[in-house]
Write an enzyme that holds these catalytic residues in place. Structure first.
Site, PDB file in Angstrom:
ATOM      1  N   SER C 165      49.528  19.192  33.985  1.00 12.23           N
ATOM      2  CA  SER C 165      49.188  19.804  32.695  1.00 12.23           C
ATOM      3  C   SER C 165      48.287  21.030  32.914  1.00 12.23           C
ATOM      4  O   SER C 165      48.700  21.942  33.628  1.00 12.23           O
ATOM      5  CB  SER C 165      48.542  18.759  31.783  1.00 12.23           C
ATOM      6  OG  SER C 165      48.526  19.205  30.444  1.00 12.23           O
ATOM      7  N   ASP C 249      58.601  16.256  26.136  1.00 10.20           N
ATOM      8  CA  ASP C 249      57.180  16.616  26.136  1.00 10.20           C
ATOM      9  C   ASP C 249      56.846  17.410  24.868  1.00 10.20           C
ATOM     10  O   ASP C 249      57.435  18.454  24.620  1.00 10.20           O
ATOM     11  CB  ASP C 249      56.893  17.468  27.381  1.00 10.20           C
ATOM     12  CG  ASP C 249      55.413  17.680  27.627  1.00 10.20           C
ATOM     13  OD1 ASP C 249      54.612  17.532  26.696  1.00 10.20           O
ATOM     14  OD2 ASP C 249      55.057  17.986  28.780  1.00 10.20           O
ATOM     15  N   HIS C 278      55.030  14.012  27.968  1.00 14.58           N
ATOM     16  CA  HIS C 278      54.123  14.815  28.780  1.00 14.58           C
ATOM     17  C   HIS C 278      53.777  14.162  30.123  1.00 14.58           C
ATOM     18  O   HIS C 278      53.335  14.844  31.042  1.00 14.58           O
ATOM     19  CB  HIS C 278      52.853  15.102  27.985  1.00 14.58           C
ATOM     20  CG  HIS C 278      51.960  16.132  28.589  1.00 14.58           C
ATOM     21  ND1 HIS C 278      52.415  17.348  29.051  1.00 14.58           N
ATOM     22  CD2 HIS C 278      50.628  16.130  28.844  1.00 14.58           C
ATOM     23  CE1 HIS C 278      51.402  18.046  29.550  1.00 14.58           C
ATOM     24  NE2 HIS C 278      50.317  17.332  29.433  1.00 14.58           N
TER      25      HIS C 278
END
Lengths: 300, 300, 300, 300, 300, 300
Positions: C165, C249, C278
């Protein structure tokens, strides 16, 4: 989770509602005015594929002479039956002619009344609320009484009233306004103990009232509401009543149901569903109502 | 915000749970039956890129002889270590072979047990709940005891048990069913004080039970649940225990953790995280457990 | 459900991002300025219960000479190892000293860097955004490069960078700014293809930017963002890279990951998880990274 | 629904907040330091289409000499007026030059102050919280006092302060720090009674603090917060104050407003909106403030 | 709002589903195995308050000989009727004996079948999914075929099948597996066109599959699902079918209904409700089904 | 994120709306009927604390002679000004007498009209929808035209109309029904391009229509709506118009605004806020409107 008081507290709880001095005269004159108009009940047979039941599209004159609609269902060709008048939930309608067949199949004349103006809408909680004479539920409760008049005009003299949620609130009103009902069944009745309801409930439709007060910054709707509170009608009622309540109901707070229950002046019982939400006992409550009403008729 | 009682009230709170008279005999016979089957522990070395640790894919026979899976991790080439048996949270699994390396790196044999059938699913709270003999957690708790048996069969005699959430509930069950554990650490333990939990918790997984009762309109699941309540296991436990709880936990209500804590029969401590939710102290609880277990081993 | 384009469209998609003419000079001067300050790496051994690993509390001077923190973990007593520099997700931190042990246990020196100022907060997406020279990520990306400098100063010359991320976005920046990395692994990298991201993403942290533009009624943040876009860094990168993406996601839109992937100038692969959100491949991506990096080292 | 205690309980409720012994000295030295720097008020006329009012873009030096912005609005060409200093809500700004014209149209000099750094952002509750000297609100409250200094420097000596939500908290701070204000009006004031607020409030911005404690597992922010609590400022205030509160406010818990109200040392009144949320009385509170301030000026 | 393709696109859409080569043999052998066990239909009269209908508690042997439950309702004392077999939605049950009386009142024998194990639960989408032989719906669809066998064994030879949502998926399976049905009515049928469903649907129950794939990082469930896809059954069906679909359905994506509809091999019609969600036409679909089935019987 | 088409597509998009043949005659006769009743404008001065402005409580007769309320604000003692008639958003009201002072302060007579019956309510989208003659907005749009008549009757002959959301829809109606307006400003106008709106919008108030169709299973409301669609009014308008739209608006879909914009027959401009939701440009749109109207008056 519990949405309101615990069970022990509910047994102790009493509503702070106070009935206005002119509650009785307000409703006496309201009903007298409505009954001064001709009822004009019409029952038109409906062609359906049902072989065991007859269905009629019934209309009659309610408040102000407005035409109110209902389905009447009876066992094929039978007359002289006990009748069940049913009121429905908020924003709903009388439904399909060929559904909701239990009461008629069980040997009752079943009048499924439609609340005026309410097909798929919202906003009724505050309609005309500025004055009790213009409030939406003045019309609806008068219609409810006239529905009992209508079913009797059709020849069914022994009348039960039932309802779920808003329908329960309407049935309580009918129980307080019609002196000679056979019995009453209300499931999670709405429209009771308004001050308490607004304090503990955070979901529609009760929040229509909260929002109205907040946006207009005026809480002077309570005088109006006090003429329409189920706690007030309960204290006038005499017919035996069966209540049903779910302690995890987040739409109709359990304490408000107990507020009406404890005030109920006639014989009363309450079925408690500790882990149910607004559906309360669902079809089990139907079984209880069938059993109760049949025992009242000594059919059991 | 606080999701349950305030701290002062939690110290006073006691669960209303009552252990059934045949709780002990139910579990004695359950474990006896499971132990009548051969344990058949297998530990197959797993090829991993880890250079400091050995990892084994362990299987053994749990309830009904079903094969249960676990990872065993040890410092490279070491034997005769103290062991930590870990149980995982609801709907999770034993995870990857190469993660969760803290306990082994700290010098413990670490058995990470997988709960049967639970990879990415839901609905376990009510599986087989109609009878205590078929209830899902009868199998799981028996598997948990057999995991302790298995780690001992592999030569690790001093055994600690730990778990978070569902894993904490399972660890409490193990603490109540295995008399000679070295110590116990439970973080936000699930599966305790069911009646209270259903009354105050509005989120899954506890709501699987609430919904079940509401939809089936029957609350007769409590006799079954009473044989699986962490409060009951706590009262049988003797090993020293460390609890951890977050007072803003909306998945496992703090009062239910205190219900088990106050009932715990062995030496006990509780770490309170006033502003934490279900994660409680997170990795700080791990530090506490490491420190506690090492002090038990006089390694500190 | 899919949160962005279908797979076929993702293979065709190309970002509309255009690298500013002075992108290179901006970063050259930024890094030169940072490197003009002494790095002052300190590595203080941390007392932990771990027996197989050494842990050091590392600090070094990042952007503006501010002290940046990291954990360094190595197999007990080993030197001269390949190193993995890891960056973390938004609003997180370097975590506990005794967790996240996989890379060190697998024979790498593992530097877990902490993003400045970010313990449990929000609002970083717009901090200092009025000018590229004051933008928060100018500091963070510079810190990231200095982290590579720091690990080398500690004697680990072969350096891999990884991140999930936000950490993936930072790793891409490092890949574009450090010419001689061994390899890169990014999982669901954030901070790529900003214009597209704002158009298709309705959840934080990207919505911090959307809200900022809406509330200030000015979209002139894109010149700033264009100096920090992962698509721009990708086009400068030369080290082999492994990407991972989940097509469901809703935090980092898949098209933005493909935007960076298609622009990546070095050798590249992408692992597609069609039904993941995600988390992408979770620990499976770790296995892939371990395998990839070990094959780069010819350890496999 | 009520989001906190019932009305009777709110009248009885007293905050557990204790003012630190050096609260006064902390603020005395903070203000002394700020006032040691030149205020440098600038008021630049703004060209607007308004014909009845003058608008000035005001800047002055706040904490650390940082330049703070405000709008000053006055009835066209008038001087020597009473002044109203207004602070705004969390994450907002001073707004448009040509809106919010009521106070100036009513004959006040109206200084609409902008909180530093806060245009469309979040995360301010924890900025610099590790030490009271670096805490964000040390700067903001000092700026607020300097705004009063600034309006006086512009020739308006009789000063009222007002604010809604965060602005109410800032106004309370000003009331505690400036001894000779004409009067105060706070609507749903934020930043009061922090411990209580964190226990009963589950929505931002208060949850920025809860999350911070939970993620960092440290509750040592309360010493810092105790120097910024509206309950503490209230106990130092002498000017007459009007409070307003909505009992269904889920952003600023009513009990925290009563915590400050009961502690308020000057003459005080509170307007209770039983069915309002965070908006409290909305524009009706404005009418009340206008009426109150004009009566203070004997204009009524 | 529309939750899937627009109407023009739905008419063009064709599912990418491909029926496995051994689909037919899989189901032939599954049914042959089930039919090798005795059906053992029992129909025990139920005492109800209904006067116009008879109700029987029916049990019969489904997959693996497990006993399956159903209500049979008939007009009082009638035999030799056409029969309607109805399957219910996900997580529901056969309901109350005295509700759902329309079909029987209309002159049909009405068998309301209960899906095994499903009273108030969840998690069925992945139960046994690792292999097609153990998949939950292998049992359910076999039970559905045996329900048709059962109603015929009770003397009702002309059989219609109907269902809503999951019940619609089951009815499609029955239509593909039983060659001589009178007609079929499916409302918003679930369990069709799985790949498409997972790509466009973000709500349970389809997300049980998405989550399963994501958490286990394996998408090899499609071979199993391909043996249970309504598109596959549709292509084997011969009886006339009426479909109903709501274009704003967010639980069963409209394209998946069209996927099955376009593949349906028998005569087919589809009723489109452009502004309805998962309820599709509600009781209007019931009217359509009554009308359609009666016209098939030349009762109209 | 974008809630509708991308910008390029919006420039190409054209509404499928078709104006009914008798649209003009319907409105001609509606207005003729309303204008056959006396307008009876009353303007009662309101005592306020404002010194720079006069405020009047205006009432006039709208549709059916019903009394409509408005605030009129003017610079103190001025006459013969250009006027701005403003309509408000859904469920709102005319607000406080002493707020919303910008237009009057800028030298306009400002008539803030209140939509009938709408203080804090909902459900207006379907009120009277069964027939165009009884539809709620027939009354509202007629009231809007009469508001222009009223402001002219008060001596202000040059009239601008503005509105946000519902107010924008009403302003468009006025622009289509009043031939000689000075100019129009609409921000995120509601009540345009109904078919498109229902297909792409999933939030109230448009969902009141969707729900109504779904619950009543009848989509025959479009003939009624076609007489009230902003696209139809736009095609009749001649005054210069400024539109404003946010491309991330989830309450009024941007395509429906473009539907009206592209159909607008007079000179037109549109301000696009790419990252704004329903607030569009907020007070920046006010600046634009002020600037535009003043340039029309050659005041700039």
């Amino acid at each position: 989770m519990l949405t309101d008081l615990g069970l022990d507290e509910l047994w102790e709880y009493r509503s702070s509602y106070v009935r206005p001095d002119d509650f009785d005269s307000f409703w006496d004159s309201t009903l007298a005015e409505a009954r001064s108009l001709p009822l004009q009940v019409e029952a038109v047979p409906v062609a359906t594929p049902l072989r065991t039941l007859d269905v009629y599209d019934v209309t009659f004159s309610g408040f102000g002479g407005d035409r109110i609609r209902a389905w009447l269902r009876t066992p094929k060709g039978e007359i002289g039956l006990p009748a069940v008048v049913q009121y429905h939930g908020y924003g709903s309608n009388r439904g399909s002619a060929v559904e909701n067949l239990t009461w008629a199949s069980a040997g009752f004349a079943h009048l499924q009344v439609e609340v005026r103006d309410q097909r798929g809408g919202a906003g009724f909680m505050t309609r005309g609320i500025a004055d009790r004479s213009t409030y939406f539920y003045r019309r609806v409760f008068t219609d409810a009484v006239r529905a009992v008049d209508a079913v009797r005009a059709l020849g069914f003299s022994k009348v039960f009233v039932i309802g779920n949620s808003q329908g329960g609130g309407i049935a309580l009103a009918a129980a307080g306004l019609v002196p000679d009902l056979a019995a009453v069944h209300v499931q999670a009745p709405f429209l009771c103990d308004f001050r308490r309801a607004l304090n503990v409930c955070g979901r529609p439709p009760y929040t229509e009232l909260t929002t109205y007060i907040a946006e207009n910054r005026r809480s002077d709707i309570f005088p109006t509401l006090s003429c329409f509170d189920g706690v007030g009608f309960a204290a006038r009622a005499v017919a035996p009543a069966w209540f049903s309540v779910g302690l995890m109901d987040d739409i109709v707070p359990p304490s408000t149901v107990f507020g009406a229950y404890h005030a109920y002046a006639g014989p009363r019982q309450i079925q408690i569903w500790e882990h149910s939400a607004h559906e309360a006992g669902g079809s089990d409550d139907l079984d209880i109502a069938l059993d109760a009403f049949r025992s009242r008729l000594e059919l059991r």
